[in-house]
Design a protein around this motif. Structure first.
Motif, mmCIF file in Angstrom:
data_model
loop_
_atom_site.group_PDB
_atom_site.id
_atom_site.type_symbol
_atom_site.label_atom_id
_atom_site.label_comp_id
_atom_site.label_asym_id
_atom_site.label_seq_id
_atom_site.Cartn_x
_atom_site.Cartn_y
_atom_site.Cartn_z
ATOM 1 N N PRO A 47 69.044 96.249 54.178
ATOM 2 C CA PRO A 47 68.938 97.576 53.540
ATOM 3 C C PRO A 47 70.261 98.332 53.676
ATOM 4 C CG PRO A 47 67.075 97.180 55.019
ATOM 5 C CD PRO A 47 68.087 96.092 55.286
ATOM 6 N N ASP A 48 70.435 99.339 52.845
ATOM 7 C CA ASP A 48 71.609 100.196 52.972
ATOM 8 C C ASP A 48 71.128 101.637 53.094
ATOM 9 O OD1 ASP A 48 74.159 101.128 53.108
ATOM 10 O OD2 ASP A 48 74.557 100.982 50.954
ATOM 11 N N PRO A 49 71.235 102.266 54.271
ATOM 12 C CA PRO A 49 71.964 101.737 55.430
ATOM 13 C C PRO A 49 71.159 100.700 56.213
ATOM 14 C CG PRO A 49 71.033 103.872 55.966
ATOM 15 C CD PRO A 49 70.755 103.647 54.503
ATOM 16 N N ALA A 50 71.893 99.801 56.868
ATOM 17 C CA ALA A 50 71.264 98.864 57.783
ATOM 18 C C ALA A 50 70.860 99.613 59.047
ATOM 19 C CB ALA A 50 72.237 97.734 58.118
ATOM 20 N N GLN A 51 69.862 99.078 59.746
ATOM 21 C CA GLN A 51 69.470 99.660 61.031
ATOM 22 C C GLN A 51 69.660 98.597 62.112
ATOM 23 O OE1 GLN A 51 65.429 101.219 61.453
ATOM 24 N NE2 GLN A 51 66.203 102.844 62.778
ATOM 25 N N VAL A 52 70.590 98.879 63.031
ATOM 26 C CA VAL A 52 70.967 97.885 64.040
ATOM 27 C C VAL A 52 70.342 98.156 65.401
ATOM 28 C CG1 VAL A 52 73.103 97.271 62.875
ATOM 29 C CG2 VAL A 52 73.114 99.133 64.540
ATOM 30 N N HIS A 53 69.704 99.314 65.550
ATOM 31 C CA HIS A 53 68.894 99.603 66.733
ATOM 32 C C HIS A 53 67.458 99.805 66.251
ATOM 33 C CE1 HIS A 53 72.795 100.418 68.641
ATOM 34 N NE2 HIS A 53 72.174 100.140 69.760
ATOM 35 N N MET A 54 66.575 98.898 66.665
ATOM 36 C CA MET A 54 65.218 98.897 66.169
ATOM 37 C C MET A 54 64.252 99.391 67.232
ATOM 38 S SD MET A 54 65.851 97.763 63.159
ATOM 39 C CE MET A 54 64.239 97.393 62.479
ATOM 40 N N CYS A 55 63.136 99.936 66.780
ATOM 41 C CA CYS A 55 62.066 100.345 67.691
ATOM 42 C C CYS A 55 61.547 99.114 68.411
ATOM 43 C CB CYS A 55 60.950 101.024 66.904
ATOM 44 S SG CYS A 55 59.466 101.368 67.886
ATOM 45 N N GLN A 56 61.545 99.156 69.740
ATOM 46 C CA GLN A 56 61.115 97.995 70.516
ATOM 47 C C GLN A 56 59.598 97.876 70.597
ATOM 48 O OE1 GLN A 56 62.839 98.494 74.379
ATOM 49 N NE2 GLN A 56 61.238 99.891 75.095
ATOM 50 N N ARG A 57 58.879 98.852 70.031
ATOM 51 C CA ARG A 57 57.422 98.785 70.023
ATOM 52 C C ARG A 57 56.878 98.158 68.748
ATOM 53 N NH1 ARG A 57 54.580 99.017 74.346
ATOM 54 N NH2 ARG A 57 52.896 100.206 73.398
ATOM 55 N N CYS A 58 57.564 98.419 67.618
ATOM 56 C CA CYS A 58 57.042 97.880 66.355
ATOM 57 C C CYS A 58 58.061 97.026 65.605
ATOM 58 C CB CYS A 58 56.549 99.014 65.447
ATOM 59 S SG CYS A 58 57.873 100.024 64.751
ATOM 60 N N GLY A 59 59.352 97.249 65.852
ATOM 61 C CA GLY A 59 60.370 96.458 65.174
ATOM 62 C C GLY A 59 60.489 96.748 63.693
ATOM 63 N N GLU A 60 59.989 97.913 63.248
ATOM 64 C CA GLU A 60 59.978 98.225 61.821
ATOM 65 C C GLU A 60 61.162 99.104 61.441
ATOM 66 O OE1 GLU A 60 57.942 97.028 59.537
ATOM 67 O OE2 GLU A 60 56.801 95.864 61.017
ATOM 68 N N TYR A 61 61.700 98.861 60.266
ATOM 69 C CA TYR A 61 62.804 99.658 59.729
ATOM 70 C C TYR A 61 62.372 101.111 59.577
ATOM 71 C CZ TYR A 61 66.425 101.202 56.398
ATOM 72 O OH TYR A 61 67.439 101.869 55.759
ATOM 73 N N GLY A 62 63.167 102.025 60.119
ATOM 74 C CA GLY A 62 62.917 103.444 59.953
ATOM 75 C C GLY A 62 62.078 104.088 61.032
ATOM 76 N N CYS A 63 61.455 103.287 61.908
ATOM 77 C CA CYS A 63 60.632 103.895 62.963
ATOM 78 C C CYS A 63 61.512 104.613 63.981
ATOM 79 C CB CYS A 63 59.775 102.832 63.646
ATOM 80 S SG CYS A 63 58.766 103.469 65.006
ATOM 81 N N TYR A 64 62.565 103.945 64.431
ATOM 82 C CA TYR A 64 63.521 104.561 65.355
ATOM 83 C C TYR A 64 64.328 105.611 64.608
ATOM 84 C CZ TYR A 64 67.269 104.759 68.875
ATOM 85 O OH TYR A 64 68.175 105.180 69.813
ATOM 86 N N ASP A 65 64.649 106.723 65.281
ATOM 87 C CA ASP A 65 65.275 107.862 64.603
ATOM 88 C C ASP A 65 66.712 107.609 64.165
ATOM 89 O OD1 ASP A 65 63.020 109.396 64.768
ATOM 90 O OD2 ASP A 65 63.595 110.381 66.638
ATOM 91 N N GLY A 66 67.432 106.736 64.839
ATOM 92 C CA GLY A 66 68.844 106.530 64.529
ATOM 93 C C GLY A 66 69.184 105.054 64.412
ATOM 94 N N GLY A 67 70.423 104.730 64.778
ATOM 95 C CA GLY A 67 70.840 103.336 64.774
ATOM 96 C C GLY A 67 71.258 102.791 63.421
ATOM 97 N N TYR A 68 71.639 103.677 62.484
ATOM 98 C CA TYR A 68 71.966 103.235 61.128
ATOM 99 C C TYR A 68 73.475 103.053 60.938
ATOM 100 C CZ TYR A 68 67.177 104.506 59.876
ATOM 101 O OH TYR A 68 65.816 104.598 59.814
ATOM 102 N N VAL A 69 73.833 102.051 60.124
ATOM 103 C CA VAL A 69 75.229 101.807 59.765
ATOM 104 C C VAL A 69 75.292 101.344 58.314
ATOM 105 C CG1 VAL A 69 75.914 101.183 62.127
ATOM 106 C CG2 VAL A 69 75.204 99.391 60.535
ATOM 107 N N HIS A 70 76.439 101.520 57.727
ATOM 108 C CA HIS A 70 76.738 100.976 56.397
ATOM 109 C C HIS A 70 77.675 99.785 56.627
ATOM 110 C CE1 HIS A 70 77.615 100.803 52.147
ATOM 111 N NE2 HIS A 70 78.902 101.025 52.347
ATOM 112 N N ILE A 71 77.303 98.603 56.126
ATOM 113 C CA ILE A 71 78.055 97.381 56.415
ATOM 114 C C ILE A 71 78.699 96.848 55.137
ATOM 115 C CG2 ILE A 71 77.977 95.040 57.350
ATOM 116 C CD1 ILE A 71 75.489 95.805 58.899
#
Length: 246
Positions: A47-71
């Motif tokens: 995805p753009d932005p990519a998420q490189v820090h994921m929620c360790q409870r669900c592992g779903e894109y967008g659950c964690y508040d941050g951790g986004y980068v453009h690659i």
């Protein structure tokens, strides 16, 4: 800019919900004590932005508040930069950027390092699958090196605020420094969606010297914005790197 010449890879097991009793395995990557991703396996790379820090409870894109980068792919590197806040791609969204971006402005991963990670985690996308970096992407890496209050602004507003705060630079007069910044920003804007053909180089190997802008505030907020070398004025990316179009 955080250059990934070496990294510490660590296997760990997140408490993922819904893993059907199986133990998930993630590999984190740490560079100079900064974790740039908590999971090579589970990161949302495409995805753009990519998420490189994921929620360790669900592992779903967008659950964690941050951790986004453009690659993007820049020469022999993958370049991670801050995502954009607006559809016009003029304002950087620093609030959701990964910690490494917030602390180091950008991350450069050599393609051979990325390929090494792919040998460990085959599910990683090939470097060639990422889009080529454009002038806009390089501008995102460059402007994040500026102090807070400047780096989040659209480029022209950034110049206006820089003119208000600038006291001096290492070797240029006030007007000369602003002129070089305007020329560089014009170059970014005129070719904003054009792929770059140059490369990231260490200042030492490019025989270039750094030009730091000094502001009316703490010395820690001075901005090493430019580098002077054989190709003339070039954008500096931190104190040790530059982009060379040659």
């Amino acid at each position: 800019m955080l250059y990934v010449s070496s990294a510490v890879l660590k296997t760990w097991h997140p408490p993922l919900i819904g893993a059907a009793g199986s133990l998930a395995t993630w590999t984190s990557v740490t560079v100079h004590d900064v974790q740039i991703t908590n999971t090579l396996e589970g990161a949302a790379w495409k995805p753009d932005p990519a998420q490189v820090h994921m929620c360790q409870r669900c592992g779903e894109y967008g659950c964690y508040d941050g951790g986004y980068v453009h690659i993007t792919r820049l020469g022999k590197h993958l370049l991670w930069t801050a995502p954009y806040r607006d559809e016009g791609m003029s304002e950087l969204d620093v609030d959701i950027a990964a910690n490494a971006i917030y602390e180091y402005a950008a991350v450069a991963v050599p393609l051979e390092v990325w390929d090494g990670w792919r040998r460990i985690v085959p599910s990683l996308p090939a470097a060639e699958s990422f889009s080529p970096a454009t002038h806009r992407d390089l501008a995102a890496a460059w402007r994040m090196e500026a102090p807070p209050g400047l780096r989040e602004q659209p480029l022209m507003e950034m110049l206006t605020r820089t003119a208000r705060r600038l006291l001096a630079s290492d070797s240029l007069e006030y007007e000369q420094a602003l002129e070089q910044l305007h020329l560089l920003v014009d170059w970014f804007l005129e070719g904003h969606d054009q792929p770059l053909t140059g490369e990231l180089l260490p200042l030492a190997s490019a025989n270039a010297r750094l030009e730091t802008l000094h502001f009316d505030g703490p010395a820690g907020q001075d901005w090493p914005a430019l580098a002077w070398g054989q190709a003339g004025w070039q954008p500096a990316l931190g104190k040790d790197w530059l982009y060379s179009a040659a």
